[in-house]
Write an enzyme that holds these catalytic residues in place. Structure first.
Site, PDB file in Angstrom:
ATOM      1  N   HIS A  33       0.843  -1.198   0.000  1.00 27.36           N
ATOM      2  CA  HIS A  33       0.000   0.000   0.000  1.00 27.36           C
ATOM      3  C   HIS A  33       0.875   1.244   0.000  1.00 27.36           C
ATOM      4  O   HIS A  33       0.731   2.136  -0.827  1.00 27.36           O
ATOM      5  CB  HIS A  33      -0.927  -0.006   1.214  1.00 27.36           C
ATOM      6  CG  HIS A  33      -1.927   1.110   1.206  1.00 27.36           C
ATOM      7  ND1 HIS A  33      -1.591   2.423   1.485  1.00 27.36           N
ATOM      8  CD2 HIS A  33      -3.258   1.121   0.947  1.00 27.36           C
ATOM      9  CE1 HIS A  33      -2.662   3.184   1.392  1.00 27.36           C
ATOM     10  NE2 HIS A  33      -3.696   2.415   1.075  1.00 27.36           N
ATOM     11  N   GLY A  34       1.786   1.317   0.972  1.00 28.23           N
ATOM     12  CA  GLY A  34       2.778   2.387   0.979  1.00 28.23           C
ATOM     13  C   GLY A  34       2.390   3.670   1.674  1.00 28.23           C
ATOM     14  O   GLY A  34       3.252   4.480   1.993  1.00 28.23           O
ATOM     15  N   ASP A  35       1.108   3.902   1.926  1.00 25.57           N
ATOM     16  CA  ASP A  35       0.710   5.136   2.608  1.00 25.57           C
ATOM     17  C   ASP A  35      -0.496   4.855   3.505  1.00 25.57           C
ATOM     18  O   ASP A  35      -1.493   5.573   3.477  1.00 25.57           O
ATOM     19  CB  ASP A  35       0.366   6.224   1.590  1.00 25.57           C
ATOM     20  CG  ASP A  35       0.274   7.612   2.245  1.00 25.57           C
ATOM     21  OD1 ASP A  35       0.867   7.794   3.320  1.00 25.57           O
ATOM     22  OD2 ASP A  35      -0.407   8.481   1.686  1.00 25.57           O
ATOM     23  N   LEU A  36      -0.384   3.809   4.310  1.00 26.91           N
ATOM     24  CA  LEU A  36      -1.484   3.404   5.178  1.00 26.91           C
ATOM     25  C   LEU A  36      -1.603   4.347   6.373  1.00 26.91           C
ATOM     26  O   LEU A  36      -0.644   4.560   7.104  1.00 26.91           O
ATOM     27  CB  LEU A  36      -1.256   1.970   5.663  1.00 26.91           C
ATOM     28  CG  LEU A  36      -2.342   1.371   6.537  1.00 26.91           C
ATOM     29  CD1 LEU A  36      -3.633   1.238   5.756  1.00 26.91           C
ATOM     30  CD2 LEU A  36      -1.893   0.006   7.066  1.00 26.91           C
ATOM     31  N   ASN A  40      -6.918   6.991   5.146  1.00 30.85           N
ATOM     32  CA  ASN A  40      -7.182   6.117   4.004  1.00 30.85           C
ATOM     33  C   ASN A  40      -8.098   4.950   4.356  1.00 30.85           C
ATOM     34  O   ASN A  40      -8.259   4.020   3.561  1.00 30.85           O
ATOM     35  CB  ASN A  40      -5.866   5.572   3.436  1.00 30.85           C
ATOM     36  CG  ASN A  40      -5.158   6.597   2.563  1.00 30.85           C
ATOM     37  OD1 ASN A  40      -5.813   7.384   1.886  1.00 30.85           O
ATOM     38  ND2 ASN A  40      -3.840   6.589   2.581  1.00 30.85           N
TER      39      ASN A  40
END
Length: 276
Positions: A33-36, A40
């Site tokens: 995901h990278g930007d949890l 979000n």
């Protein structure tokens, strides 16, 4: 909107864990995901959570990408927040990014548990647990969060944020099994909470309450940790874990011993209640 209950928060944690486990297990390449973060996580009218922000997800097709190249081209390869991590612990960008999701998931657990901001959340929870004051930082607006569930949730969150490269828990394996048990316990909880204080004469003694189901036990069994649980509850727990629900320490064995003395006491108390 009123604050989310502890049961709703437990379900959200389970649903996000399931979503992350799914994308991390994607074949042939894992998806990160990278930007949890909480921003979000979207909720529908029934408080069912959806994992958003996947527009920046990353396919780990090149395991030999170096951390240096990741830092040099952040807008081309990754738009999430990686800059607060100790990148010296990681051997590759792929490793770094997988750990990013696990770490972020741990922060979400601790934030939902305490209602506090992200800043220093791991240190705050760890210090409270070391001093035996976890109850003092639990978000009271979530309702009476049962002790066992809160304790297990805190341990799980801390493991996700404190373990580094190669040691972080597998969301699709061990973590998911623990979260499933917590979700099951939350769904079955109907009795009084270990955090609740009641002065009603009809309230059962605290040791009549199963630490997992939070209900008066009908078939109490003692586990290797010395605590007594409803047989169905502890067997279900042991199907997915080898640690104590109360102490989080590894159990010496899985043998359960019927607690007949306690069962007799519970039956006697129930008979008195029916006779009133």
């Amino acid at each position: 909107m009123p604050p989310l209950t502890w049961k709703a928060r437990t379900r959200i944690i389970g649903e996000i864990c399931s979503a992350l486990a799914f994308i991390h297990s994607h074949k042939p390449y894992p998806i990160v995901h990278g930007d949890l973060n909480l921003g979000n996580i979207l909720l529908d009218a029934n408080f069912v959570s959806k994992l958003g922000g996947l527009g920046i997800c990353y396919f780990l097709r090149e395991p030999d990408i170096t951390i240096t190249s990741l830092q040099s081209h952040p807008t081309e390869t990754h738009k999430g927040t990686l800059y607060y991590m100790d990148q010296g612990e990681f051997k590759s960008a792929a490793e770094l990014m997988l750990w990013s999701d696990v770490n972020s998931f741990g922060i979400i657990i601790l934030r939902l548990l305490t209602g506090r901001s992200q800043q220093g959340i791991g240190e705050i929870v760890e210090e409270a647990m070391e001093k035996g004051n976890l109850h003092s930082i639990i978000d009271a607006s979530a309702g009476e969060w049962p002790f066992v569930q809160a304790n297990q949730m805190a341990h799980l969150g801390l493991r996700c944020v404190t373990l580094g490269s190669g040691r972080q828990p597998d969301l699709a394996g061990q973590v998911w099994e623990e979260v499933k048990q917590l979700m099951k316990a939350a769904c079955l909880t109907t009795g009084p909470s270990r955090f609740a204080s009641s002065t009603e004469d009809a309230s059962p003694p605290s040791y009549f309450i199963c630490p997992i189901f939070q209900e008066v036990m009908s078939d109490p069994h003692m586990a290797a940790d010395g605590f007594t649980y409803e047989a169905e509850a502890i067997r279900g727990w042991l199907d997915g874990a080898s640690t104590s629900p109360m102490t989080n320490l590894r159990l010496a064995h899985r043998k359960l011993t019927p607690n007949r003395a306690l069962r007799s006491a519970i039956l006697e108390w129930q008979q008195k209640q029916h006779g009133r």
